[in-house]
Write a protein that holds these residues in place. Structure first.
Motif, short mmCIF file in Angstrom:
data_model
loop_
_atom_site.label_atom_id
_atom_site.label_comp_id
_atom_site.label_asym_id
_atom_site.label_seq_id
_atom_site.Cartn_x
_atom_site.Cartn_y
_atom_site.Cartn_z
N HIS A 2 0.85 -1.19 0.00
CA HIS A 2 0.00 0.00 0.00
C HIS A 2 0.89 1.24 0.00
O HIS A 2 1.42 1.64 1.02
N LYS A 3 1.07 1.83 -1.16
CA LYS A 3 1.97 2.98 -1.28
C LYS A 3 1.16 4.26 -1.47
O LYS A 3 0.42 4.38 -2.44
N PRO A 4 1.28 5.20 -0.55
CA PRO A 4 0.51 6.45 -0.67
C PRO A 4 1.02 7.34 -1.79
O PRO A 4 2.18 7.25 -2.21
N HIS A 52 -10.26 13.42 3.29
CA HIS A 52 -10.23 12.67 4.54
C HIS A 52 -11.61 12.56 5.18
O HIS A 52 -12.01 11.47 5.61
N TYR A 106 -10.93 8.75 2.16
CA TYR A 106 -9.49 8.47 2.07
C TYR A 106 -8.82 8.79 3.40
O TYR A 106 -9.30 9.63 4.17
N ASN A 107 -7.70 8.13 3.65
CA ASN A 107 -6.87 8.46 4.81
C ASN A 107 -5.72 9.34 4.34
O ASN A 107 -4.92 8.93 3.49
N VAL A 108 -5.65 10.55 4.88
CA VAL A 108 -4.59 11.47 4.47
C VAL A 108 -3.78 11.92 5.67
O VAL A 108 -4.20 11.79 6.83
N TYR A 126 -7.02 14.30 10.54
CA TYR A 126 -5.77 13.84 9.91
C TYR A 126 -4.57 14.51 10.60
O TYR A 126 -4.64 15.67 11.01
N PRO A 157 -3.30 2.58 7.04
CA PRO A 157 -2.76 2.74 5.69
C PRO A 157 -3.12 4.11 5.12
O PRO A 157 -4.29 4.47 5.05
N ASP A 202 -3.50 6.88 2.23
CA ASP A 202 -3.74 6.95 0.79
C ASP A 202 -2.99 8.11 0.13
O ASP A 202 -2.44 7.96 -0.95
N VAL A 203 -3.02 9.26 0.80
CA VAL A 203 -2.39 10.46 0.24
C VAL A 203 -1.61 11.19 1.32
O VAL A 203 -2.11 11.40 2.43
N LEU A 213 -6.24 7.72 -7.94
CA LEU A 213 -6.13 6.82 -6.79
C LEU A 213 -6.80 5.49 -7.11
O LEU A 213 -7.92 5.46 -7.59
#
Length: 255
Positions: free
Chosen positions: A5-7, A33, A38-40, A85, A109, A111-112, A255
């Motif tokens: 999982h690469k942001p 977020h 998404y998780n930022v 975030y 994990p 995402d950005v 994404l």
């Protein structure tokens, strides 16, 4: 954290102050977020201002003092089950190493990862950090000084970093910000033509001028625009066409 999982690394970057890079970092991070799932996370490396660190402190104080914002924050937390975030402060030098270390230690994990960077390429480590981004977005305004410094900066990114050095950059994107409908449209046409002739990428969406970009949330506010704790009000987004910008932004980063 899952190594697969690469942001995506994104910077709103400009050589000119006051064009909105910190504002857009917080706006887009909050939309992704809090509203899009998404998780930022954000690294604030804009020394010495560290605008986003200061904004988060103001936002926390504002929520505690404003009953309406407090209810909104509680409703949001119970609906999405996510904390605010994180915003980390760091110097531009060795920023990529710090970011990768933080990601590897994160229980969530990401995402950005957004980066708010200094407004000068003379800052130690800044060119190397820019080369480590996946996408760079640069706000521009119809001002000669802004355009001159931005076009030189963007050509540097494309001609020096992207073509001659090892880089992660997939796209560099200029976009019009603070567009006033009363301004001379011929001026925009001249700049658009110049940007095209230089082989630079200009986004189709334009963000309209609004006092909300400059104002922090008022103490008695019922609607939020700029906040690190809540997403901007959707009606306010539509009023300045930020919603259209977000659609194009998401198409670019894929994404």
């Amino acid at each position: 954290m899952d190594p697969k999982h690469k942001p995506v690394f994104i910077a709103f970057s400009s050589q000119k102050g006051g064009v909105g890079k910190s504002t857009f970092t917080s706006l887009v991070a909050s939309i992704m977020h809090y509203r899009m799932g998404y998780n930022v996370a954000v690294f604030d490396a804009d020394f010495p201002q560290h605008s986003l660190m200061k904004m988060k402190s103001r936002d926390l104080a504002m929520v505690m003092e404003n009953e309406n914002l407090k209810r909104m924050a509680y409703k949001q937390f119970t609906a999405i089950g996510k904390k605010a975030y994180p915003i980390m402060q760091h110097k531009a030098e060795y920023l990529l190493e710090a970011a990768h270390k933080w990601i590897s230690e994160s229980n969530i994990p990401i995402d950005v990862l957004f980066f708010d960077l200094p407004g000068t390429v003379n800052t130690s480590g800044i060119l190397r950090t820019l080369a480590g981004m996946h996408h760079i977005f640069t706000p521009i305004t119809a001002d000669r000084m802004v355009m001159e410094s931005t076009l030189i900066f963007t050509q540097l990114l494309q001609n020096v970093i992207m073509e001659k050095g090892e880089t992660s950059i997939k796209s560099v994107n200029l976009f019009w910000n603070q567009v006033d409908g009363r301004e001379n449209t011929a001026l925009y046409e001249v700049y658009n033509k110049l940007i095209g002739q230089l082989g630079l990428n200009l986004m189709k969406s334009q963000v309209k001028k609004s006092s909300k970009f400059r104002k922090e949330s008022e103490l008695d506010s019922k609607n939020v625009f700029r906040s690190t704790l809540l997403p901007p009000d959707e009606r306010l987004m539509r009023a300045c066409q930020l919603d259209i910008f977000i659609e194009e932004f998401l198409e670019i980063i894929q994404l």
